[in-house]
Write a protein that holds these residues in place. Structure first.
Motif, short mmCIF file in Angstrom:
data_model
loop_
_atom_site.label_atom_id
_atom_site.label_comp_id
_atom_site.label_asym_id
_atom_site.label_seq_id
_atom_site.Cartn_x
_atom_site.Cartn_y
_atom_site.Cartn_z
N MET A 50 0.85 -1.04 0.39
CA MET A 50 -0.05 -0.41 0.29
C MET A 50 0.59 1.47 -0.01
O MET A 50 1.59 1.61 0.74
N VAL A 51 0.24 1.85 -1.17
CA VAL A 51 1.22 3.49 -0.71
C VAL A 51 0.73 5.31 -0.55
O VAL A 51 -0.68 4.56 -1.75
N MET A 52 0.78 5.93 0.21
CA MET A 52 0.21 7.06 0.37
C MET A 52 1.20 7.96 0.08
O MET A 52 1.98 7.78 0.62
N THR A 53 0.39 9.37 -0.17
CA THR A 53 0.75 10.24 -0.54
C THR A 53 1.03 10.68 0.15
O THR A 53 0.22 10.37 1.08
N VAL A 54 1.63 12.09 0.29
CA VAL A 54 0.95 13.38 0.84
C VAL A 54 -0.11 13.97 1.39
O VAL A 54 -0.52 13.95 2.05
N ASP A 55 -0.72 14.06 -0.06
CA ASP A 55 -2.12 14.17 0.00
C ASP A 55 -2.70 13.22 0.69
O ASP A 55 -3.84 13.73 1.04
N ASP A 56 -3.00 12.05 0.67
CA ASP A 56 -3.56 10.86 0.80
C ASP A 56 -3.76 10.79 2.47
O ASP A 56 -4.52 11.26 3.24
N GLY A 57 -1.93 11.67 2.60
CA GLY A 57 -2.20 11.90 4.19
C GLY A 57 -3.03 12.76 4.58
O GLY A 57 -3.64 12.63 5.99
#
Length: 331
Positions: free
Chosen positions: A1-8
């Motif tokens: 799973m990969v979360m971007t800064v925007d997702d965070g």
């Protein structure tokens, strides 16, 4: 799973918006038909070629982001994050994953067409590439700092590789070893430097016709920073490799994307190929319009396409990216 800064940021916003935030994780699920895809990753290498600006780089896009593939069982999967962990499969991103995809396509084409040169294989891959994503819009650049949201020729080259289309390109831009030697001469390589590359003696003053206008499946018109050159001509030769062609001749018509600030024309606008192996030449002419001439020393980058569309028959489309820029002031 990969979360971007925007997702965070979205997750934190949700946590702060409710007294009882809830979340769940689902494993072993494959998401299909992700949109928009494909797209140029933010870490993808971009052009222009600093050593040879007249040749568009990159050539092509290939799948290279979070690729699941076989992995040597005696090599640590992630020595930095998870030392001592070994596995038969791994998920990796980068050129190291995109390159095998393109190499495999090249091997497929060479098997199907053993008489093709390496340049013909490259041409088939480039001129049949996809330039739109699954939503039908232009392929996007994940890093819009590179001249806008839509990917330019300096970001994606000809587009995303399409192996099935590449098997039947219709026409190819072919090259021989002498063409590359002529390019080296035009780039002012010394005789010793050329001999180190070609393993043969070359006299640029007598045995070659120096030219930086390589018969490549893409076009780069490099204008001077002060716009002193208003018209540039790029010459190319197409070879018919259509296995389906019968006795009758096949016709292709040129269609060029409008480039803001330029008048673009193709001479001639129609090509007739009488049989397989037939060659026809043309030139692409880019003339700078008056409003662009007056913007001295301001950088510009224009991207478009030249399409040779078959009239009747299989209606093949031979597409090449076209880039116009004053590269010396732009980069």
């Amino acid at each position: 799973m990969v979360m971007t800064v925007d997702d965070g940021e979205k997750v934190k916003c949700y946590i702060n918006s409710t007294a009882q935030p809830r979340a769940s994780l689902a494993f072993r699920i494959t998401n299909l038909d992700a949109r928009p895809a494909p797209a140029v990753t933010d870490f993808s290498s971009r052009g222009p070629s600093l050593t040879c600006p007249s040749v568009l780089k990159p050539d092509i896009m290939g799948p290279g982001f979070l690729i699941l593939a076989a992995w040597p069982p005696n090599v640590e999967a992630h020595p930095y994050y998870f030392p001592g962990r070994y596995t038969n499969f791994n998920i990796v991103s980068g050129t190291s994953m995109a390159c095998p995809h393109l190499a495999g396509v090249g091997a497929l084409l060479k098997k199907a067409h053993p008489d093709w040169s390496p340049a013909a294989v490259r041409s088939a891959i480039m001129t049949t590439a996809d330039t739109t994503d699954l939503s039908g819009g232009p392929i996007q650049d994940s890093n819009p700092a590179h001249h806008g949201p839509a990917a330019t020729g300096f970001a994606m080259g000809a587009g995303q590789v399409n192996p099935n289309k590449a098997l039947h390109p219709g026409l190819v831009y072919d090259l021989g070893s002498s063409d590359y030697v002529n390019l080296l001469c035009a780039m002012n390589f010394t005789a010793n430097q050329i001999r180190a590359i070609t393993r043969s003696v070359t006299d640029c003053s007598s045995s070659s016709a120096p030219s930086s206008d390589l018969n490549y499946p893409s076009f780069v018109a490099v204008f001077s920073a002060n716009r002193s050159d208003h018209v540039l001509e790029l010459r190319r030769t197409l070879t018919n490799v259509d296995d389906d062609q019968e006795i009758m001749a096949t016709y292709y018509e040129a269609h060029v994307t409008a480039l803001d600030g330029f008048k673009v024309r193709v001479v001639p606008e129609k090509l007739v190929f009488k049989c397989k192996g037939d060659e026809q030449s043309f030139k692409l002419v880019l003339e700078m319009e008056s409003h662009l001439k007056e913007e001295d020393n301001k950088p510009f980058l224009r991207s478009g396409y030249l399409k040779w569309i078959q009239v009747g028959g299989s209606k093949r489309v031979v597409q090449s990216p076209v880039v116009a820029t004053n590269i010396n002031s732009f980069f």
